[in-house]
Scaffold this motif. Structure first.
Motif, PDB file in Angstrom:
ATOM      1  N   VAL A 142      -5.383  28.241 -18.583  1.00 53.26           N
ATOM      2  CA  VAL A 142      -4.919  29.459 -17.933  1.00 53.26           C
ATOM      3  C   VAL A 142      -5.310  30.685 -18.771  1.00 53.26           C
ATOM      4  N   ALA A 177      -2.630  35.820 -12.017  1.00 48.02           N
ATOM      5  CA  ALA A 177      -1.716  35.911 -10.876  1.00 48.02           C
ATOM      6  C   ALA A 177      -2.455  36.231  -9.582  1.00 48.02           C
ATOM      7  N   TRP A 216       3.706  30.269  -8.799  1.00 47.66           N
ATOM      8  CA  TRP A 216       2.996  29.155  -9.455  1.00 47.66           C
ATOM      9  C   TRP A 216       2.287  29.588 -10.729  1.00 47.66           C
ATOM     10  N   GLY A 218       0.778  29.987 -13.927  1.00 42.90           N
ATOM     11  CA  GLY A 218       0.910  29.233 -15.172  1.00 42.90           C
ATOM     12  C   GLY A 218       1.152  30.146 -16.365  1.00 42.90           C
ATOM     13  N   THR A 457      -5.118  20.563  -4.042  1.00 42.52           N
ATOM     14  CA  THR A 457      -4.881  21.878  -3.441  1.00 42.52           C
ATOM     15  C   THR A 457      -5.067  23.019  -4.434  1.00 42.52           C
ATOM     16  N   GLY A 459      -6.409  25.499  -7.290  1.00 38.89           N
ATOM     17  CA  GLY A 459      -7.780  25.947  -7.546  1.00 38.89           C
ATOM     18  C   GLY A 459      -8.591  25.979  -6.263  1.00 38.89           C
ATOM     19  N   ASP A 461      -7.591  24.994  -1.971  1.00 35.75           N
ATOM     20  CA  ASP A 461      -7.228  23.811  -1.197  1.00 35.75           C
ATOM     21  C   ASP A 461      -8.489  23.094  -0.698  1.00 35.75           C
ATOM     22  N   GLN A 467     -14.431  23.370   4.249  1.00 37.30           N
ATOM     23  CA  GLN A 467     -14.893  24.190   5.374  1.00 37.30           C
ATOM     24  C   GLN A 467     -15.802  25.314   4.903  1.00 37.30           C
TER      25      GLN A 467
ATOM     26  N   TYR B 343       7.134  22.505   7.889  1.00 37.16           N
ATOM     27  CA  TYR B 343       6.377  23.456   7.079  1.00 37.16           C
ATOM     28  C   TYR B 343       5.068  23.818   7.789  1.00 37.16           C
ATOM     29  N   ILE B 356      -0.472  26.485  10.338  1.00 42.91           N
ATOM     30  CA  ILE B 356      -1.469  25.525   9.817  1.00 42.91           C
ATOM     31  C   ILE B 356      -1.477  24.216  10.615  1.00 42.91           C
ATOM     32  N   THR B 361      -7.802  19.420  11.335  1.00 41.89           N
ATOM     33  CA  THR B 361      -7.666  18.567  10.156  1.00 41.89           C
ATOM     34  C   THR B 361      -6.191  18.298   9.866  1.00 41.89           C
ATOM     35  N   HIS B 437       3.058  23.941  -2.659  1.00 39.86           N
ATOM     36  CA  HIS B 437       4.518  23.845  -2.685  1.00 39.86           C
ATOM     37  C   HIS B 437       5.022  22.391  -2.731  1.00 39.86           C
TER      38      HIS B 437
HETATM   39  C1  LIG Z   1       0.904  23.365 -10.757  1.00 42.58           C
HETATM   40  C2  LIG Z   1       0.223  24.522 -10.113  1.00 42.58           C
HETATM   41  C3  LIG Z   1      -0.341  25.504 -10.894  1.00 42.58           C
HETATM   42  C4  LIG Z   1      -0.910  26.632 -10.308  1.00 42.58           C
HETATM   43  N1  LIG Z   1      -1.373  27.635 -11.112  1.00 42.58           N
HETATM   44  C5  LIG Z   1      -1.764  28.800 -10.543  1.00 42.58           C
HETATM   45  C6  LIG Z   1      -2.077  29.931 -11.356  1.00 42.58           C
HETATM   46  O1  LIG Z   1      -1.985  29.870 -12.595  1.00 42.58           O
HETATM   47  N2  LIG Z   1      -2.465  31.082 -10.759  1.00 42.58           N
HETATM   48  C7  LIG Z   1      -2.564  31.190  -9.396  1.00 42.58           C
HETATM   49  O2  LIG Z   1      -2.916  32.235  -8.923  1.00 42.58           O
HETATM   50  N3  LIG Z   1      -2.262  30.133  -8.590  1.00 42.58           N
HETATM   51  C8  LIG Z   1      -1.856  28.953  -9.131  1.00 42.58           C
HETATM   52  N4  LIG Z   1      -1.531  27.890  -8.320  1.00 42.58           N
HETATM   53  C9  LIG Z   1      -1.609  28.037  -6.858  1.00 42.58           C
HETATM   54  C10 LIG Z   1      -2.750  27.260  -6.216  1.00 42.58           C
HETATM   55  O3  LIG Z   1      -3.960  27.846  -6.502  1.00 42.58           O
HETATM   56  C11 LIG Z   1      -2.475  27.179  -4.714  1.00 42.58           C
HETATM   57  O4  LIG Z   1      -1.445  26.238  -4.535  1.00 42.58           O
HETATM   58  C12 LIG Z   1      -3.681  26.754  -3.934  1.00 42.58           C
HETATM   59  O5  LIG Z   1      -4.576  27.803  -3.888  1.00 42.58           O
HETATM   60  C13 LIG Z   1      -3.358  26.307  -2.520  1.00 42.58           C
HETATM   61  O6  LIG Z   1      -2.741  27.310  -1.829  1.00 42.58           O
HETATM   62  P1  LIG Z   1      -1.378  27.118  -1.078  1.00 42.58           P
HETATM   63  O7  LIG Z   1      -0.486  26.281  -1.919  1.00 42.58           O
HETATM   64  O8  LIG Z   1      -0.911  28.430  -0.680  1.00 42.58           O
HETATM   65  O9  LIG Z   1      -1.734  26.226   0.185  1.00 42.58           O
HETATM   66  P2  LIG Z   1      -2.019  26.725   1.658  1.00 42.58           P
HETATM   67  O10 LIG Z   1      -3.297  27.457   1.721  1.00 42.58           O
HETATM   68  O11 LIG Z   1      -0.832  27.373   2.237  1.00 42.58           O
HETATM   69  O12 LIG Z   1      -2.256  25.318   2.363  1.00 42.58           O
HETATM   70  C14 LIG Z   1      -1.196  24.579   2.960  1.00 42.58           C
HETATM   71  C15 LIG Z   1      -1.808  23.561   3.868  1.00 42.58           C
HETATM   72  O13 LIG Z   1      -2.510  24.216   4.931  1.00 42.58           O
HETATM   73  C16 LIG Z   1      -3.824  23.745   5.039  1.00 42.58           C
HETATM   74  N5  LIG Z   1      -4.715  24.853   5.400  1.00 42.58           N
HETATM   75  C17 LIG Z   1      -4.687  26.126   4.929  1.00 42.58           C
HETATM   76  N6  LIG Z   1      -5.692  26.854   5.480  1.00 42.58           N
HETATM   77  C18 LIG Z   1      -6.360  26.000   6.296  1.00 42.58           C
HETATM   78  C19 LIG Z   1      -7.521  26.145   7.127  1.00 42.58           C
HETATM   79  N7  LIG Z   1      -8.169  27.304   7.242  1.00 42.58           N
HETATM   80  N8  LIG Z   1      -7.945  25.056   7.790  1.00 42.58           N
HETATM   81  C20 LIG Z   1      -7.296  23.886   7.696  1.00 42.58           C
HETATM   82  N9  LIG Z   1      -6.214  23.716   6.933  1.00 42.58           N
HETATM   83  C21 LIG Z   1      -5.748  24.750   6.246  1.00 42.58           C
HETATM   84  C22 LIG Z   1      -4.168  23.198   3.670  1.00 42.58           C
HETATM   85  O14 LIG Z   1      -5.129  22.175   3.753  1.00 42.58           O
HETATM   86  C23 LIG Z   1      -2.835  22.657   3.182  1.00 42.58           C
HETATM   87  O15 LIG Z   1      -2.678  21.371   3.656  1.00 42.58           O
HETATM   88  C24 LIG Z   1      -0.979  26.752  -8.898  1.00 42.58           C
HETATM   89  C25 LIG Z   1      -0.436  25.739  -8.112  1.00 42.58           C
HETATM   90  C26 LIG Z   1       0.174  24.640  -8.691  1.00 42.58           C
HETATM   91  C27 LIG Z   1       0.771  23.616  -7.804  1.00 42.58           C
END
Ligand SMILES: Cc1cc2nc3c(=O)[nH]c(=O)nc-3n(C[C@H](O)[C@H](O)[C@H](O)COP(=O)(O)OP(=O)(O)OC[C@H]3O[C@@H](n4cnc5c(N)ncnc54)[C@H](O)[C@@H]3O)c2cc1C
Ligand SMILES: Cc1cc2nc3c(=O)[nH]c(=O)nc-3n(C[C@H](O)[C@H](O)[C@H](O)COP(=O)(O)OP(=O)(O)OC[C@H]3O[C@@H](n4cnc5c(N)ncnc54)[C@H](O)[C@@H]3O)c2cc1C
Lengths: 704, 704
Positions: A142, A177, A216, A218, A457, A459, A461, A467, B343, B356, B361, B437
């Motif tokens: 991080v 962030a 989230w 870090g 997911t 870094g 998803d 896609q 969710y 979503i 998918t 999440h």
């Molecule tokens: C332990 C941990 C550490 C992290 N560290 C950081 C950090 O330091 N800094 C930071 O900025 N972030 C951090 N993250 C966040 C991480 O980058 C996000 O969780 C990640 O980008 C996924 O985004 P989301 O959780 O909002 O999922 P979402 O995008 O909300 O996805 C939820 C679901 O919807 C589906 N979905 C979304 N869009 C589409 C689409 N267009 N087509 C089909 N399906 C779709 C996805 O496949 C998934 O199943 C961290 C997360 C975790 C869990």
């Protein structure tokens, strides 16, 4: 079963008995504690190695000097009381202990970095620690990759001058962030604002809603003094899109939150408890104009906003972040596979007390994984060699940078998705391969899986990234169809017509599939076929219905990205091992590539059959070849994981011990965790009243 | 890209920008905290339900009275301070706290059982608690299913008389000691001995080696007062095979271990921390002869050993244990899917802030899972109706019992393997569906996955069981080929020749696949084809090479068991819903069966293609039908999970909240876990010295 005489029933039962494999056993104590078979099993496996393990280690670690440095680094970790676990097992730490330990390790490595003169050893120490602790490595990541890289890629030279020394010496502890509670994959939906205040020449950082809370993040939970935050930039009421800002979070003297900043801890997670993921809310936090990272977009001292020549440039940092999936996955997978393979060679089960690794179901589920970590290792280098060159362009040649970015983007998105998914599968195979003992936290596999759980997911998803890759493929195919030449991973599109004209395989002999070019041709056909078919459907739907048509074909678009990624992954692997052509281990490296070629084709067998590119006999030949290759490679299973040289104290999994004497070690570990054999306090509260309750008719007096 | 003018580069970059979907955003705050979209989204989904949710609940819970009882039971759990969590979130409990809480809950339900007069409500309370806590349910299961069932199936009437009342009232807390450190799947390898001492008319229970240590034994770690232990029975120096013995472990007054008994705790696990799995070593522990369970094998007071008429009878208990996989899986899956589906309907992401769940998918990865839990529920009843009848025979008609056991065994082994594997897949889909999440412990999915993690191996390793199923298939096919009539799940083998004579599908229209009989015919063909092909290979190999040939075909044998299990699962589901034919929800139940029929065929599409039973056009038709069916069912996604009526306090996952207002709830949960916003103690130890270190040239004095 009309003739249901009792005797026929008994005969049938006897047959079932055979299935259950339960027969009287005459004192067959197969694995005596005092006569463990494991050490001899592993010794034999090692004696039969078809290659020299040290030579392989040198390939993995890029040379003898590095291998030596890594060995010393592991000694450092094992001996230094600030680096190593002090007592107990890692998975018995509380969250607070784990956090403290991780920060202690960081402080110590920052100190050590100053005293270690050999850069090789410095690098090796980081690597050793990354294997030793996932939470450590994520905290480092991080700060060093996300926070620092943001400054390097988006900051001006002056900004880098100002901050870099503090960052490198951890006088500033940084976090990254981007994600918010409500949005992440869709960056356009981000809500945090940075509003320019002309009067004071400051930006005001603000989280307007609950869902705008950065989430989230870090190291924001307990330790970061600063963050880079991505915000919608509002100047004079107009939104200029997303930009990056350095925002101080905590007072370095006291560790307390600065006014306007609310950071909290995300709390308990699936794993990685040692990393303090957190959330951040900004309430009108003022930062000087100079804290905007201004390499691309910028705000002049006079309040003149200059947008980025192209917003995409601001996201270049996501490309190497995605490539690092290959590095991080090796760490987790090499450990899991070392444990599963060694256990597989030592554990005996079945009618003849076979080594379980000799079962076809067992070695076919593990050997592709073993080959895969080698591929990750080799391709990692190929990708970063290229990326380093591209990143260099960012500083020196904007035109070249822009030319290279599209393919880098396409490759990184597809690789992140495809490879991280497969890693998840291999991890699950490792877990299953260790049977019940994988459920013990003390055999670490469950923890490693927990650590990795975020990667499908985090870094980016995977479904979203696949896609992006698919969209890149459809777009470049269209360019090629319009007669433009395309380059990089998609260059085969230039010949899509020729490729598609061969609509039936020439495969006749399984040996054809051992030929790299042959396999690539097969996969190239599949990519071209799928891509043209899907492009046609999208075109037919027309612009107005594009999104709808995209969604109706999403599953197959993801599949296209997957085939394409495997194809290019195999190409890069071959390119990488070509550099090792005169090493003694080259044939083994090649063998693993061959297995994974068959693996990739087998994975998409239905596609080839469906399009009659293969007929049934081809499919059977592919399946059989895969089995044969796995069986062949199984012979070298133990040496192949040994070459990763992961010490026992790093593995933290007694069933994966190097010497194979696993049961006493496992028992000792479990025993050490048990602090006392006295009944737990709750016994007296909740169990004793039950078990001493009077029986019906008994007098109450006779209870304790 | 030869024409690499900078302008063309910029054009391409613009296209990439499109892939990245990053465009300037003009103050689009899609999901405001103060204007949450979730509640409206869920309300709309519910308004559009194509069936009546309460009617569906009644099918799931077997009637209106049960549904009402379950609702009351959930209230009991929520209100009773001995049953519910006292404070904090479940996943913030330490292991010790979790253990105590679980025992407290057990003590309370034992008490409540005495006061609740309505048996329906008693049953409902157990069910509610099983949903509420996996550790609770496993402790109950070990005592009630494993320990008690052993007595019921292996104990004589006198033995049952002696023990049953104590067991039912928890005056005895029992565990089930089969697995050992070194062996489990291969029971013949077990090492624990029970040696008959003629002089004292006792058995001496002994663990001769370290690997003989009973391992994983649920409740032996801290609470069980007794165990049933499986031991090699030695009489006069001769081994009479495996039998069951009741062995006291702890003094009920003090909770202390009895002399000769060493029990320890297994310590930290992947999950289920509330269950005290343990290990047991016996050192010459003497028990009276009468503690041998003697329904089948027996030892007379005079020291005459009578072996079991057939050893298999002693393992009948494993059959219902395997069937319970269907019950246990519903609990875990229904919760995970409720969370993921809700969710999915509330979370918005993408270019147009779509729900979503509307992505192809997304719904294709979740809707089969939703249908699957309904199938588990319905088939569960079918299996236990049958098993109860068979278990009855054990007491009344040994001949009938022996006739039925083979097929029960074959079905239970194949179902355990096939279904538990698929459950694991669905759970992973749920995890991925919740993005980042899902990584928070407070959204429970990670914990549910951790709980379930053991099931692919516990209660019989899946790979081992699938082979038992395959062996049953190969054996019964042979009988059929020899002209014997076979019954039960394999009765189609009686017509294997006729089945194989149709070596090409008659499929023409996707609607054919909506017909239950048509689909079963397709799958029957696949089973018969695979089985005959594999049987032939094994026969060719000859008896001497049987084991080797088996191993060389193991992967395909497992596949055969899988196709067979899906086929029979679909048959039992249809049989089960036929009982609901005049219910209003029948069409919906049928629809889910239709989806899963297509699912099963799609899963093995390559098999059909490989054997030219299908050609490419059939495959495409199957794929398209599957997509269409998922899309259609997606419309009822929310009502379909709502029907399981799992209250929010049971789900323990704010992102799966019934009302859809997820973000404030999630934030509040995370906030509650954070005890203080002060810097952690380690800040001053390890972070402050770093961040306050003097810069080069700075004086030391200026630090804190
Ligand atoms: C332990 C941990 C550490 C992290 N560290 C950081 C950090 O330091 N800094 C930071 O900025 N972030 C951090 N993250 C966040 C991480 O980058 C996000 O969780 C990640 O980008 C996924 O985004 P989301 O959780 O909002 O999922 P979402 O995008 O909300 O996805 C939820 C679901 O919807 C589906 N979905 C979304 N869009 C589409 C689409 N267009 N087509 C089909 N399906 C779709 C996805 O496949 C998934 O199943 C961290 C997360 C975790 C869990
Ligand atoms: C949480 C938990 C609770 C438990 N509770 C109890 C309990 O209360 N009482 C009790 O008696 N037991 C209990 N168990 C033990 C459980 O039943 C065993 O773990 C299970 O039977 C699997 O056996 P194993 O772990 O020895 O795996 P093994 O049989 O050693 O399997 C290891 C690996 O070898 C493979 N393998 C083995 N044989 C073959 C073969 N013939 N062909 C191909 N592959 C093969 C398996 O697929 C697996 O990958 C529990 C286990 C856990 C984790």
């Amino acid at each position: 079963m009309e003739q249901n005489s009792s005797s026929s029933a008994v005969a049938r039962l006897a047959a079932v008995q055979n299935h259950l494999a339960i027969q009287p056993c005459f004192q067959r104590y197969a694995i005596h504690n005092d006569k463990p078979t494991g050490p001899a099993d592993l010794a034999r496996e090692r004696a039969n190695a078809s290659f020299k393990v040290e030579d392989m280690t040198e390939v993995l670690l890029r040379g003898k000097e590095n291998a030596e440095a890594v060995a010393v680094a592991f000694q450092m970790v094992q001996r230094d009381p600030d680096l190593r676990m002090r007592d107990g097992h890692h998975y018995d730490l509380t969250r607070a202990e784990d956090r403290e330990q991780t920060m202690r390790q960081i402080a110590r490595t920052v100190e050590l970095k100053k005293t270690i003169k050999d850069p090789r050893l410095r690098q090796a120490l980081f690597m050793a620690m990354a294997f030793y602790s996932e939470s450590y490595s994520m905290r480092m990541y991080v700060h060093d990759m996300l926070f620092k890289q943001a400054l390097l890629l988006f900051g001006t030279a002056e900004q880098q001058d100002k901050w870099m020394d503090d960052i490198e010496n951890w006088r500033v502890i940084g976090c990254f962030a981007m994600t918010e509670l409500g949005h992440s994959s869709n960056l356009r939906g981000l809500e945090t604002t940075s509003t320019y205040d002309r009067a004071t020449n400051e930006f005001v950082i603000h989280s307007p809603t609950l869902t705008a809370t950065k989430w989230w993040i870090g190291m924001s939970g307990e330790t970061a003094t600063h963050t880079v935050a991505i915000c919608q930039t509002i100047v004079d009421g107009e939104n200029h899109g997303i930009n990056w800002f350095i925002v101080p979070l905590r007072d370095p003297k006291t560790g307390r939150l600065l006014p306007g900043v609310t950071c909290g801890d995300i709390g308990h997670k699936s794993s990685r408890q040692g990393l303090d993921n957190g959330w951040i809310q900004f309430t009108q936090v003022r930062i000087p104009r100079e804290n905007m990272l201004m390499k691309w977009a910028s705000m002049s001292p006079e309040g003149e906003f200059t947008p980025s020549p192209n917003p995409v440039l601001s996201y270049a940092t996501l490309i190497p972040e995605r490539f690092t999936i290959l590095t991080g996955s090796q760490v987790v997978l090499a450990q899991s596979l070392t444990i599963a393979i060694r256990y597989g060679a030592v554990r005996r089960q079945g009618n003849h007390d076979e080594q379980i690794l000799d079962y076809q179901t067992h070695y076919t589920s593990l050997m592709p994984g073993v080959s895969f970590i080698y591929m990750l290792n080799i391709v990692d280098r190929e990708l970063f060699d290229k990326w380093d060159q591209v990143a260099e362009y960012a500083q020196t040649d904007a035109g070249a940078f822009m030319r290279e970015i599209p393919d880098q983007h396409g490759v990184s998105a597809g690789f992140k998705g495809t490879l991280a998914w497969y890693v998840t599968e291999v991890l699950e195979s490792c877990r299953r391969a260790c049977g019940g003992h994988a459920y013990s936290a003390y055999n670490s596999i469950a923890g490693l899986i927990g650590d990795y759980g975020v990667v499908t997911t985090g870094g980016g998803d995977n479904v979203v990234l696949m896609q992006q890759s698919a969209r890149y493929l459809i777009t470049t195919l269209k360019w090629a169809q319009e007669g433009q030449e395309v380059v990089g991973s998609v260059s085969y599109f230039n010949e899509y017509k020729k490729i598609l004209s061969h609509n039936k395989t020439t495969l006749q002999d399984p040996r054809d599939l051992l030929n790299h070019e042959f396999v690539i041709d097969v996969l190239t056909w599949a990519c071209a076929k799928k891509a043209t078919e899907l492009a046609e459907k999208l075109t037919e739907a027309g612009k107005a219905n594009f999104d709808q048509a995209w969604n109706a074909n999403q599953v197959e678009l993801v599949r296209l990205a997957d085939v394409h990624a495997w194809r290019y992954f195999l190409i890069l692997y071959q390119r990488g091992i070509d550099r090792e052509k005169n090493k003694s281990v080259y044939p083994m490296l090649r063998k693993m590539g061959q297995l994974m070629s068959t693996f990739a084709i087998r994975k998409h067998l239905d596609l080839f059959l469906e399009e009659s590119y293969f007929d049934g006999s081809h499919a059977k030949l592919v399946r059989q070849l895969f089995l044969d290759q796995c069986k062949d490679l199984r012979k070298d299973a133990v040496p192949l994981v040994d070459a990763w040289t992961i010490p026992d104290f790093v593995l933290k999994a007694p069933i994966g011990k190097y010497d194979g004497n696993i049961y006493p070690a496992y028992f000792a570990t479990v025993n050490a965790a048990q602090k006392s054999y006295d009944p737990p306090a709750y016994w007296h509260k909740y169990a004793a009243p039950l078990v001493n309750a009077p029986r019906p008719g008994e007098k109450k007096g006779c209870q304790c």
